[in-house]
Design an enzyme around this catalytic site. Structure first.
Site: not given
Ligand SMILES: *Cc1c(COP(=O)(O)O)cnc(C)c1O
Length: 436
Positions: A290-292, A333, A360-361, A389
């Site tokens: 498990p991570g998240r 995403y 600047c995007e 993340y």
């Protein structure tokens, strides 16, 4: 905004995390600021340890790619979990923190010569081998080092899971792992068994992330156990370890319905035991990664609201002092988040706004369309569930220094990653003689 972990609203109507008033945190440490709720992080580790390790003797290894620094390594170690690293940098961090090498699992689809040599030298517990090139390279490096590498082969079971659905893809087109369906996985197992410096222990798969559908795990077990049976039939070798990857989903926004870890464990282990009985071989040792679901809900990011731009009839933008530099997930995403004005938590939402970053995007947004109380320049905005993340994907686009991270617990806050300074930003730059 859903309150995670130790979050609560204090008497002043401010968001409190780990007993700390978030406005005080912002004042003391500056913004943007990553706030990590120690008890929330540890409770998730304990939930996994209890549900998988104590209940079934399975191994839980934390996916370091979601959030890793020295203090996080220390907590993971103390909670009895293993650690999954995917690069020399993550491995270095773990070793520097004193994480026991035998509990480190080395992942990655293109480990370099230097990274493999480093991991052999450190004597990590397991090499999660992704492909044949790596298998051969590892064998020859182990030979040179006079060591034997314990190997788990990553295979693609042809199941891809996303949130509420999963599909049996028979997917062959992936940069990760060895395909079961076309025979490449079996060929790799046979090669691993031939190689003198490779100790083949078992199989690994990872079917996706932010998964709510537990059936996708039991189906994965079915595919993997069928393959394990085939390995036994063709080679006489038992798969001793079966690593089922990570992916359990967390709550970000309304509609997300995370499943309890104990249900995840029960569904998975039931499938393993049933299949082992059916094929009449000893159940392999199960690993989950498990991570998240451990780091995600434990993290909150605090920002200061700056420019407010109302385009009548179109949209109202709140610009904050961070953005894709510290959280690129919306840009990458279309990830969605909840947020609140940390000093106005008790006020009713009164306007629909969008939260923009300062890069600047045009794609540098944190949240499209959220109902908030009336915001003013200087307000602190808290975005929840940013533990996974975010920091690990942070970058210096526009030469924005990466934020600090504080660990909060019982009313105390300690810096665990310093804020980058402008000096840090230029510290790797060099000016050739002729340009001086
Ligand atoms: C990303 C990843 C994980 C962790 O996934 P989460 O969705 O964060 O739980 C585990 N194992 C592997 C191999 C991964 O690539």
């Amino acid at each position: 905004m859903k309150l995670n972990g130790t979050m609560r609203v204090n008497e002043k109507g401010h968001l409190e995390i780990g007993g700390c008033d978030s406005l005080d945190l912002a004042r003391e440490f500056g913004t943007p600021l990553y706030v990590l709720d120690e008890m929330c992080f540890r409770e998730s580790c304990r939930d996994y340890y209890h549900s998988f390790t104590q209940s079934y003797g399975a191994e839980v290894i934390y996916a370091g790619k979601t959030l890793l620094n020295l203090a996080v390594c220390r907590m993971v170690e103390e909670e009895g979990l293993g650690l999954d690293v995917v690069s020399g940098g993550e491995l270095f961090t773990a070793l520097k923190a004193g994480f026991p090498a035998e509990r480190i699992y080395f992942h990655g689809n293109n480990k370099s010569y230097a990274e493999l040599a480093m991991a052999l030298e450190a004597e990590v517990g397991f090499f999660m081998v992704d492909n044949l090139c790596e298998l051969e390279l590892l064998n020859s490096l182990a030979e040179k080092a006079g060591k034997k590498a314990t190997v788990i082969l990553r295979v693609t079971p042809g199941i891809e899971a996303h949130t509420h659905s999963y599909i049996r893809t028979g997917q062959i087109d992936s940069k990760f792992g060895l395909v079961i369906e076309n025979g490449q996985a079996m060929a790799a197992v046979k090669r691993a068994l031939e190689l003198k410096k490779i100790d083949f222990k078992g199989l690994h798969c990872h079917i996706g992330s932010q998964i709510f559908e537990l059936e996708s795990y039991s189906h994965t077990v079915e595919v993997m156990m069928a393959f394990a049976n085939k390995v036994f039939e063709e080679t006489g070798c038992h798969v001793k370890v079966l690593d089922l990857g990570g992916g359990l989903g967390v709550y970000y926004v309304e509609g997300d319905q995370p499943r309890p870890v104990k249900d995840y464990a029960a569904v998975t282990m039931k499938a393993v035991l049933e299949k082992a009985a059916e094929y009449n071989f000893p159940a392999p040792k199960i690993i989950v990664e498990p991570g998240r679901s451990i780091s995600g809900p434990a993290g909150t990011t605090l920002y200061t609201v700056g420019a407010i731009k109302d385009i009548p009839g179109i949209r109202k933008y709140l610009a904050v002092d961070g953005g894709m530099g510290d959280n690129p997930r919306l840009a990458l995403y279309q990830a969605r988040y909840e947020a609140c004005l940390a000093g106005k938590v008790k006020q009713q939402p009164s306007e629909l706004v969008s939260v923009a970053g300062k890069c600047c995007e045009s794609g540098d947004m944190l949240i499209w369309d959220i109902e908030l109380p009336s915001a003013e320049t200087g307000d602190i905005l808290a975005v929840s569930c940013t533990g996974a993340y975010n920091y690990s994907m942070a970058m210096n686009y526009n030469r924005l220094p990466r934020p600090a991270m504080v660990l909060v617990r019982g009313g105390g806050a300690e810096l665990i990653t310093r804020r980058e300074s402008y000096e840090d930003l230029v510290s790797h730059d060099l000016i050739p003689e002729r340009l001086r």
